[in-house]
Design a protein around this motif. Structure first.
Motif, PDB file in Angstrom:
ATOM      1  N   VAL A 257       0.850  -1.189   0.000  1.00 38.94           N
ATOM      2  CA  VAL A 257       0.000   0.000   0.000  1.00 38.94           C
ATOM      3  C   VAL A 257       0.886   1.239   0.000  1.00 38.94           C
ATOM      4  O   VAL A 257       1.563   1.541   0.986  1.00 38.94           O
ATOM      5  CB  VAL A 257      -0.933   0.018   1.225  1.00 38.94           C
ATOM      6  N   VAL A 258       0.885   1.954  -1.124  1.00 38.50           N
ATOM      7  CA  VAL A 258       1.702   3.163  -1.259  1.00 38.50           C
ATOM      8  C   VAL A 258       0.812   4.366  -0.950  1.00 38.50           C
ATOM      9  O   VAL A 258      -0.042   4.753  -1.748  1.00 38.50           O
ATOM     10  CB  VAL A 258       2.294   3.278  -2.677  1.00 38.50           C
ATOM     11  N   ASN A 259       0.998   4.943   0.238  1.00 38.46           N
ATOM     12  CA  ASN A 259       0.149   6.041   0.685  1.00 38.46           C
ATOM     13  C   ASN A 259       0.760   7.404   0.318  1.00 38.46           C
ATOM     14  O   ASN A 259       1.920   7.495  -0.061  1.00 38.46           O
ATOM     15  CB  ASN A 259      -0.060   5.942   2.198  1.00 38.46           C
ATOM     16  N   LYS A 260      -0.048   8.440   0.405  1.00 36.16           N
ATOM     17  CA  LYS A 260       0.328   9.819   0.047  1.00 36.16           C
ATOM     18  C   LYS A 260       0.671   9.935  -1.442  1.00 36.16           C
ATOM     19  O   LYS A 260       1.543  10.720  -1.820  1.00 36.16           O
ATOM     20  CB  LYS A 260       1.499  10.325   0.904  1.00 36.16           C
ATOM     21  N   TRP A 261      -0.006   9.157  -2.257  1.00 35.71           N
ATOM     22  CA  TRP A 261       0.302   9.154  -3.682  1.00 35.71           C
ATOM     23  C   TRP A 261      -0.013  10.504  -4.326  1.00 35.71           C
ATOM     24  O   TRP A 261       0.587  10.876  -5.337  1.00 35.71           O
ATOM     25  CB  TRP A 261      -0.434   8.031  -4.393  1.00 35.71           C
ATOM     26  N   ASP A 262      -0.924  11.259  -3.738  1.00 37.16           N
ATOM     27  CA  ASP A 262      -1.255  12.592  -4.272  1.00 37.16           C
ATOM     28  C   ASP A 262      -0.046  13.522  -4.227  1.00 37.16           C
ATOM     29  O   ASP A 262       0.064  14.448  -5.034  1.00 37.16           O
ATOM     30  CB  ASP A 262      -2.414  13.215  -3.487  1.00 37.16           C
ATOM     31  N   LEU A 263       0.891  13.277  -3.286  1.00 36.11           N
ATOM     32  CA  LEU A 263       2.077  14.135  -3.164  1.00 36.11           C
ATOM     33  C   LEU A 263       3.219  13.678  -4.060  1.00 36.11           C
ATOM     34  O   LEU A 263       4.190  14.413  -4.252  1.00 36.11           O
ATOM     35  CB  LEU A 263       2.561  14.145  -1.705  1.00 36.11           C
TER      36      LEU A 263
END
Length: 201
Positions: free
Chosen positions: A53-59
């Motif tokens: 799970v790769v989080n903060k993908w918006d950044l």
């Protein structure tokens, strides 16, 4: 290096060992470190189904594509090649539902019971591709059976265990996953010599 990291890893280790499916979360804006590599090794060693799970993908999405990040992870944590990757933005709840659906699907795959007849048809394909020679000193698979689930564990009866090296095992796991529709979960292979009472994982 410090007590917070040590206790954090220890808690994660306990969680991995008792989990049915691991959601291995990482920060898209931070390079993967030694703790991530240790956790990846532990997940692989425990044969746990896993969603990366790769989080903060918006950044991060303006700096790399999902394919770029997948290539990066395959280099840094190569021991989880079967694990699907999900890109999320937890702050906004983006793709969280998809991650949970994926975890449910992995649990189902890891719980599959393959009939002996179907399994041996697949093993015959594997045997023809890799072990069909009758020359001495060549690895040969006679038949196989599934012995457990979570993880899917397959016992292969063979001529000589020491002929089945790591390259063959890796090939066999990948091919069995492909032929059985279990490409996203780990498969545990066990070997037993048909004429002797020896056994190895």
């Amino acid at each position: 290096d410090n007590s917070i990291e040590f206790y954090g890893y220890t808690r994660a280790e306990r969680s991995v060992k008792r989990a049915d499916v691991v959601l291995f979360m990482m920060d898209a804006t931070t390079p993967l470190g030694q703790v991530d590599k240790k956790l990846a090794h532990l997940i692989a060693e425990e044969y746990k189904p896993c969603v990366l799970v790769v989080n903060k993908w918006d950044l991060a999405k303006g700096f790399a594509s999902t394919d770029d990040y997948a290539d990066y992870m395959s280099k840094v944590i190569p021991n989880l090649p079967h694990a699907p990757i999900a890109f999320t933005t937890a702050k906004d709840g983006k793709n969280i539902g998809g991650v949970l659906d994926l975890a449910t699907e992995l649990f189902k795959q890891a719980s599959v019971k393959v009939s002996t007849g179907k399994l041996n048809k697949v093993i015959e394909i594997l045997r023809q591709e890799k072990t069909s020679s009758k020359r001495a000193g060549v690895p040969r698979i006679y038949y196989g059976t599934q012995v457990s689930v979570r993880p899917v564990s397959i016992l292969l009866f063979v001529n000589r265990i020491n002929l089945f090296d790591e390259n063959f095992r890796r090939y066999a796991v990948n091919r069995l996953g492909e032929l059985l529709g279990l490409e996203e979960v780990p498969i545990r292979l066990l070997f037993r010599e048909r004429t002797r009472r020896s056994f190895v994982e």
